[in-house]
Scaffold this active site. Structure first.
Site, PDB file in Angstrom:
ATOM      1  N   LYS A  87       0.842  -1.217   0.219  1.00 47.31           N
ATOM      2  CA  LYS A  87      -0.203   0.109  -0.059  1.00 47.31           C
ATOM      3  C   LYS A  87       0.810   1.362  -0.078  1.00 47.31           C
ATOM      4  O   LYS A  87       1.745   1.179   0.757  1.00 47.31           O
ATOM      5  CB  LYS A  87      -1.040   0.008   1.225  1.00 47.31           C
ATOM      6  CG  LYS A  87      -2.171   0.573   1.201  1.00 47.31           C
ATOM      7  CD  LYS A  87      -3.135   0.261   2.430  1.00 47.31           C
ATOM      8  CE  LYS A  87      -4.303   1.159   2.258  1.00 47.31           C
ATOM      9  NZ  LYS A  87      -5.149   1.099   3.465  1.00 47.31           N
TER      10      LYS A  87
HETATM   11  O1  G3P Z   1      -9.283   1.902   4.598  1.00 45.70           O
HETATM   12  C1  G3P Z   1      -8.950   3.406   4.981  1.00 45.70           C
HETATM   13  C2  G3P Z   1      -9.609   3.392   6.280  1.00 45.70           C
HETATM   14  O2  G3P Z   1      -8.789   2.826   7.316  1.00 45.70           O
HETATM   15  C3  G3P Z   1      -9.537   4.853   6.922  1.00 45.70           C
HETATM   16  O3  G3P Z   1     -10.904   5.132   7.441  1.00 45.70           O
HETATM   17  O4  G3P Z   1     -12.365   5.667   9.094  1.00 45.70           O
HETATM   18  O5  G3P Z   1     -10.130   6.423   9.363  1.00 45.70           O
HETATM   19  O6  G3P Z   1     -11.412   7.240   7.518  1.00 45.70           O
HETATM   20  P1  G3P Z   1     -11.277   6.000   8.368  1.00 45.70           P
END
Ligand code: G3P
Length: 218
Positions: A87
């Site tokens: 990633k």
């Molecule tokens: O896959 C990306 C994710 O982990 C980010 O999620 O909820 O931190 O915006 P969030």
């Protein structure tokens, strides 16, 4: 649409995997920190542990922001297990690194994507996946699902092979909207995956079936 779980928590990964509908896992440095996984050796071991639970792709993120660092880290991560997808953030050196990985048979997930332009560069560099963060766009009054729709349309029109992996999913409605928008993958927290099961009519109906059975069977 494939289902990935977005966590580094092994219990949650096992629980989702036991459902039989899990296709992979995504992690990021914040999710690893949340599980208190620290130190290069422990972090690498954790990725291998995840690969040993699920059958599908497991995204492991580089923390370098320069080209040479990303290449070194990405090669090390990819060597851990055949299921690892490296990633890489959608920055200038990240796009260059994705191109290098593509040319050298290492699969990639271009992360922190918030625009069609970024998704275009990721596809041109040959990324295996592109990860638009829909929840974080919604957080700033921008329609995250609409971005998924736009990227899917552009990729289909120009026949790019990069898969659209909807990330930063916060709830079940996001999953349904991503399905309708044509995302190839949705990576979700366990709560959102399990939330798909919830319907009061299912609970009421099941209760009645069991009560009626009991009436005649004792
Ligand atoms: O896959 C990306 C994710 O982990 C980010 O999620 O909820 O931190 O915006 P969030």
């Amino acid at each position: 649409m494939k289902f990935f779980i977005d966590t580094a928590n092994l219990d949650q990964i096992r629980e989702a995997n036991d459902l039989g509908v899990l296709d992979g896992v995504t992690t990021n440095p914040s999710l690893m920190a949340k599980e208190n996984i620290k130190g290069e050796a422990n972090i690498k071991k954790h990725y291998v542990d995840i690969c040993n639970i699920v059958k599908g792709d497991v995204s492991a993120e580089v923390i370098s922001t320069d080209y040479e660092g990303m290449i070194r880290e990405g090669k090390e991560l990819a060597a851990l297990h055949p299921q690892i997808v490296v990633k890489v953030p959608c920055i200038k050196d990240g796009i260059k690194a994705i191109k290098y990985f593509t040319d050298n048979g290492i699969r990639t997930n271009c992360t922190l994507v918030f625009s069609v332009g970024q998704a275009l560069l990721a596809a041109k560099a040959g990324a295996t996946y592109v990860s638009p963060f829909i929840g974080r766009l919604d957080d700033v009054s921008t329609d995250g699902v609409e971005l998924i729709r736009q990227i899917v349309n552009v990729y289909n029109y120009y026949e790019y092979g990069t898969k659209v992996l909807a990330a930063s999913i916060r709830h079940t409605m996001h999953i349904i909207q991503c399905l309708e928008a044509g995302a190839d993958v949705a990576t979700c927290p366990l709560s959102a995956i399990l939330g798909l099961l919830n319907h009061p009519l299912t609970d009421i109906g099941l209760k009645k079936f069991l009560a009626d059975y009991k009436k005649v069977n004792g």
